[in-house]
Design a protein around this motif. Sequence first.
Motif, PDB file in Angstrom:
ATOM      1  N   ASP A  39      -1.294   7.455   3.744  1.00 44.66           N
ATOM      2  CA  ASP A  39      -0.328   6.515   4.334  1.00 44.66           C
ATOM      3  C   ASP A  39      -0.920   5.661   5.445  1.00 44.66           C
ATOM      4  O   ASP A  39      -0.703   4.453   5.480  1.00 44.66           O
ATOM      5  CB  ASP A  39       0.879   7.285   4.900  1.00 44.66           C
ATOM      6  CG  ASP A  39       1.885   6.314   5.498  1.00 44.66           C
ATOM      7  OD1 ASP A  39       2.493   5.567   4.711  1.00 44.66           O
ATOM      8  OD2 ASP A  39       2.031   6.256   6.735  1.00 44.66           O
ATOM      9  N   LEU A  40      -1.676   6.288   6.357  1.00 49.30           N
ATOM     10  CA  LEU A  40      -2.147   5.587   7.551  1.00 49.30           C
ATOM     11  C   LEU A  40      -3.656   5.397   7.533  1.00 49.30           C
ATOM     12  O   LEU A  40      -4.167   4.316   7.839  1.00 49.30           O
ATOM     13  CB  LEU A  40      -1.686   6.393   8.780  1.00 49.30           C
ATOM     14  CG  LEU A  40      -1.958   5.902  10.182  1.00 49.30           C
ATOM     15  CD1 LEU A  40      -3.290   6.323  10.747  1.00 49.30           C
ATOM     16  CD2 LEU A  40      -1.794   4.379  10.317  1.00 49.30           C
ATOM     17  N   TYR A  55      -1.475  12.383  13.526  1.00 48.58           N
ATOM     18  CA  TYR A  55      -0.087  12.252  13.973  1.00 48.58           C
ATOM     19  C   TYR A  55       0.339  13.522  14.691  1.00 48.58           C
ATOM     20  O   TYR A  55       1.521  13.839  14.769  1.00 48.58           O
ATOM     21  CB  TYR A  55       0.848  11.967  12.791  1.00 48.58           C
ATOM     22  CG  TYR A  55       1.005  10.489  12.478  1.00 48.58           C
ATOM     23  CD1 TYR A  55       1.405   9.592  13.461  1.00 48.58           C
ATOM     24  CD2 TYR A  55       0.774   9.994  11.205  1.00 48.58           C
ATOM     25  CE1 TYR A  55       1.555   8.234  13.189  1.00 48.58           C
ATOM     26  CE2 TYR A  55       0.927   8.640  10.909  1.00 48.58           C
ATOM     27  CZ  TYR A  55       1.319   7.769  11.920  1.00 48.58           C
ATOM     28  OH  TYR A  55       1.473   6.429  11.647  1.00 48.58           O
ATOM     29  N   GLN A 113      10.768   7.107   7.982  1.00 49.77           N
ATOM     30  CA  GLN A 113      10.174   7.223   6.643  1.00 49.77           C
ATOM     31  C   GLN A 113      10.137   8.713   6.245  1.00 49.77           C
ATOM     32  O   GLN A 113       9.067   9.319   6.230  1.00 49.77           O
ATOM     33  CB  GLN A 113       8.766   6.621   6.649  1.00 49.77           C
ATOM     34  CG  GLN A 113       8.739   5.131   6.953  1.00 49.77           C
ATOM     35  CD  GLN A 113       7.332   4.654   7.310  1.00 49.77           C
ATOM     36  OE1 GLN A 113       6.976   4.546   8.470  1.00 49.77           O
ATOM     37  NE2 GLN A 113       6.518   4.376   6.305  1.00 49.77           N
ATOM     38  N   PHE A 129       0.995   4.580  19.704  1.00 47.64           N
ATOM     39  CA  PHE A 129       1.456   4.068  18.403  1.00 47.64           C
ATOM     40  C   PHE A 129       1.837   2.608  18.512  1.00 47.64           C
ATOM     41  O   PHE A 129       2.575   2.236  19.424  1.00 47.64           O
ATOM     42  CB  PHE A 129       2.682   4.876  17.926  1.00 47.64           C
ATOM     43  CG  PHE A 129       3.221   4.434  16.585  1.00 47.64           C
ATOM     44  CD1 PHE A 129       2.709   4.963  15.412  1.00 47.64           C
ATOM     45  CD2 PHE A 129       4.229   3.480  16.502  1.00 47.64           C
ATOM     46  CE1 PHE A 129       3.205   4.564  14.171  1.00 47.64           C
ATOM     47  CE2 PHE A 129       4.717   3.073  15.265  1.00 47.64           C
ATOM     48  CZ  PHE A 129       4.212   3.619  14.103  1.00 47.64           C
ATOM     49  N   TRP A 183       6.480  -1.667  17.314  1.00 49.89           N
ATOM     50  CA  TRP A 183       6.095  -2.074  15.963  1.00 49.89           C
ATOM     51  C   TRP A 183       5.577  -3.518  15.894  1.00 49.89           C
ATOM     52  O   TRP A 183       5.129  -3.968  14.840  1.00 49.89           O
ATOM     53  CB  TRP A 183       7.300  -1.918  15.023  1.00 49.89           C
ATOM     54  CG  TRP A 183       7.596  -0.495  14.660  1.00 49.89           C
ATOM     55  CD1 TRP A 183       8.345   0.389  15.370  1.00 49.89           C
ATOM     56  CD2 TRP A 183       7.143   0.230  13.502  1.00 49.89           C
ATOM     57  NE1 TRP A 183       8.400   1.612  14.733  1.00 49.89           N
ATOM     58  CE2 TRP A 183       7.659   1.538  13.577  1.00 49.89           C
ATOM     59  CE3 TRP A 183       6.350  -0.114  12.400  1.00 49.89           C
ATOM     60  CZ2 TRP A 183       7.416   2.511  12.614  1.00 49.89           C
ATOM     61  CZ3 TRP A 183       6.109   0.856  11.428  1.00 49.89           C
ATOM     62  CH2 TRP A 183       6.633   2.154  11.543  1.00 49.89           C
ATOM     63  N   ILE A 230       2.299  -4.409  14.117  1.00 46.82           N
ATOM     64  CA  ILE A 230       2.378  -4.339  12.660  1.00 46.82           C
ATOM     65  C   ILE A 230       3.229  -5.504  12.133  1.00 46.82           C
ATOM     66  O   ILE A 230       2.879  -6.157  11.145  1.00 46.82           O
ATOM     67  CB  ILE A 230       2.982  -2.983  12.239  1.00 46.82           C
ATOM     68  CG1 ILE A 230       1.996  -1.844  12.554  1.00 46.82           C
ATOM     69  CG2 ILE A 230       3.337  -2.985  10.749  1.00 46.82           C
ATOM     70  CD1 ILE A 230       2.520  -0.450  12.244  1.00 46.82           C
ATOM     71  N   VAL A 283       7.082   9.383  12.946  1.00 45.88           N
ATOM     72  CA  VAL A 283       7.205   8.428  11.830  1.00 45.88           C
ATOM     73  C   VAL A 283       8.182   8.935  10.770  1.00 45.88           C
ATOM     74  O   VAL A 283       8.602   8.182   9.894  1.00 45.88           O
ATOM     75  CB  VAL A 283       5.834   8.143  11.151  1.00 45.88           C
ATOM     76  CG1 VAL A 283       4.971   7.279  12.043  1.00 45.88           C
ATOM     77  CG2 VAL A 283       5.122   9.421  10.764  1.00 45.88           C
ATOM     78  N   PHE A 287      -3.053  -4.233   8.078  1.00 43.30           N
ATOM     79  CA  PHE A 287      -3.591  -3.869   9.395  1.00 43.30           C
ATOM     80  C   PHE A 287      -4.768  -4.760   9.802  1.00 43.30           C
ATOM     81  O   PHE A 287      -4.929  -5.069  10.964  1.00 43.30           O
ATOM     82  CB  PHE A 287      -3.985  -2.389   9.434  1.00 43.30           C
ATOM     83  CG  PHE A 287      -2.858  -1.472   9.877  1.00 43.30           C
ATOM     84  CD1 PHE A 287      -1.552  -1.681   9.454  1.00 43.30           C
ATOM     85  CD2 PHE A 287      -3.097  -0.389  10.712  1.00 43.30           C
ATOM     86  CE1 PHE A 287      -0.508  -0.830   9.845  1.00 43.30           C
ATOM     87  CE2 PHE A 287      -2.068   0.461  11.123  1.00 43.30           C
ATOM     88  CZ  PHE A 287      -0.785   0.242  10.693  1.00 43.30           C
ATOM     89  N   HIS A 306      -5.170   2.349   6.006  1.00 44.10           N
ATOM     90  CA  HIS A 306      -5.320   1.150   6.832  1.00 44.10           C
ATOM     91  C   HIS A 306      -6.608   1.229   7.658  1.00 44.10           C
ATOM     92  O   HIS A 306      -7.337   0.248   7.793  1.00 44.10           O
ATOM     93  CB  HIS A 306      -4.165   1.029   7.830  1.00 44.10           C
ATOM     94  CG  HIS A 306      -2.805   0.795   7.248  1.00 44.10           C
ATOM     95  ND1 HIS A 306      -2.507  -0.257   6.407  1.00 44.10           N
ATOM     96  CD2 HIS A 306      -1.632   1.456   7.440  1.00 44.10           C
ATOM     97  CE1 HIS A 306      -1.204  -0.222   6.121  1.00 44.10           C
ATOM     98  NE2 HIS A 306      -0.659   0.811   6.719  1.00 44.10           N
ATOM     99  N   LYS A 348       0.857  -1.179   0.000  1.00 42.85           N
ATOM    100  CA  LYS A 348       0.000   0.000   0.000  1.00 42.85           C
ATOM    101  C   LYS A 348       0.893   1.229   0.000  1.00 42.85           C
ATOM    102  O   LYS A 348       2.064   1.093   0.381  1.00 42.85           O
ATOM    103  CB  LYS A 348      -0.983  -0.007   1.188  1.00 42.85           C
ATOM    104  CG  LYS A 348      -0.380  -0.236   2.571  1.00 42.85           C
ATOM    105  CD  LYS A 348       0.660   0.695   3.123  1.00 42.85           C
ATOM    106  CE  LYS A 348       0.245   2.116   3.378  1.00 42.85           C
ATOM    107  NZ  LYS A 348       1.369   2.893   4.051  1.00 42.85           N
TER     108      LYS A 348
HETATM  109  O1  89V Z   1       1.799   1.327   8.371  1.00 45.23           O
HETATM  110  C1  89V Z   1       2.234   2.211   7.649  1.00 45.23           C
HETATM  111  O2  89V Z   1       1.826   2.269   6.516  1.00 45.23           O
HETATM  112  C2  89V Z   1       3.311   3.157   8.147  1.00 45.23           C
HETATM  113  C3  89V Z   1       2.927   3.938   9.394  1.00 45.23           C
HETATM  114  C4  89V Z   1       2.404   3.079  10.530  1.00 45.23           C
HETATM  115  C5  89V Z   1       4.116   4.737   9.860  1.00 45.23           C
HETATM  116  O3  89V Z   1       1.924   4.860   9.054  1.00 45.23           O
HETATM  117  O4  89V Z   1       3.681   4.025   7.117  1.00 45.23           O
END
Ligand code: 89V
Length: 343
Positions: free
Chosen positions: A176-177, A230, A163, A239, A286, A289, A159, A125, A180, A96
């Motif tokens: 980006d987030l 964020y 990144q 997080f 993390w 994830i 983040v 996710f 999910h 993604k």
């Molecule tokens: O999961 C993601 O796509 C990551 C973050 C958790 C940092 O948003 O880019």
Amino acid sequence: MPDLRGALIGCGFFAVNQMHGWNDVQGAGIVAICDRDPERLKLVGDQFGIGRRYTDAGLMFADGGFDFVDIATTVNSHRALVEMAAAHKVPAICQKPFAPTLDDARAMVTACDAAGIPLMIHENFRWQTPIQAVRRVLDSGAIGTPFWGRFSFRSGYDVFSGQPYLAEGKRFIIEDLGIHTLDIARFLLSDVSSLSARTKRVNPRINGEDVATILLDHENGATSIVDVSYATKQSVEPFPETLIEIDGTEGSLRLSQGYELQVTNAGGTVNTAVAPTLLPWASRPWHNIQESVYAIQQHWADCLKAGAQTATAGADNLKTFALVEASYQSAASLETVKIGALL
Ligand code: 89V
Ligand code: NAD
């Protein structure tokens, strides 16, 4: 030699998790890697003991010798690499966000369909342990028919150090987030017919929006809110937890910070710990994830062997990606956007 031999393109920040995941997956493994940056290629190749290394994806496809490709590059290369996989009839996983535009994403699905190869978007996710636990509660009927939900990800985590590209784009948190979180809303409450969104940029050092609030109308009549930030500083940083509230005709559920799931109905209240496993190669925070990366990759291997459709196949993920596009449209126009018009 694994049953299913994979090739991975893009040996960057996140691909290291994917490589660890492939080491754990039963029945599949990585036999070749590619990155146009020789330093990343060497780092990941040495860490995971991969001898076949390429700086050019075209050359890797020409050499062949693998059963699928895992595309772990950033968004701008996704379409060209998926179309390359289709041209070589190699089943493909693509990270993604699906593509820079909905038109690109549609073209990628069409190319893979025409080539007769499966395409799965790495939308991991929904594979997180706590999210799967919520799905099981809904499936059990414990709270009846859901009519309202909230899917919330509010964080002040940095983040951008891992990144840096996230600070550069015109679009940030939804693409980006939020992508999910929108997928989780679809997964738990059904597809979406229309939405309204509002966005803000609070952090002056980034280009895109870092706060978004999205109101969703689901096809089954439920209403939900997806809220992501964020720019939210709290006493205990959550997080990367997605917090969930769902109300149903017979009860309610709450997935709260610290991976606690509470279900209430006429029978009383039950609290369950639904924390993810800390895999040997994972690191907090993390690990939630990281475990889901392993889970979605095992799902891909199982489906590829069985000839079955993956849960986040390209055609399905177009419906998640359309919610991203719709959110930006709505935030710009301040109007409600109908999803059917985009698909
Ligand atoms: O999961 C993601 O796509 C990551 C973050 C958790 C940092 O948003 O880019
Ligand atoms: P990154 O910039 O660290 O890594 C990308 C790598 O791909 C770089 O090493 C780059 O040299 C290489 N690359 C780019 N185009 C290429 C091409 N055409 N051929 C060969 N190599 C190429 O980025 P990242 O942070 O690892 O993110 C990669 C993708 O993973 C992004 O799409 C991001 O959104 C996604 N991501 C997903 C999750 C998740 O939980 N699903 C988490 C983080 C990042």
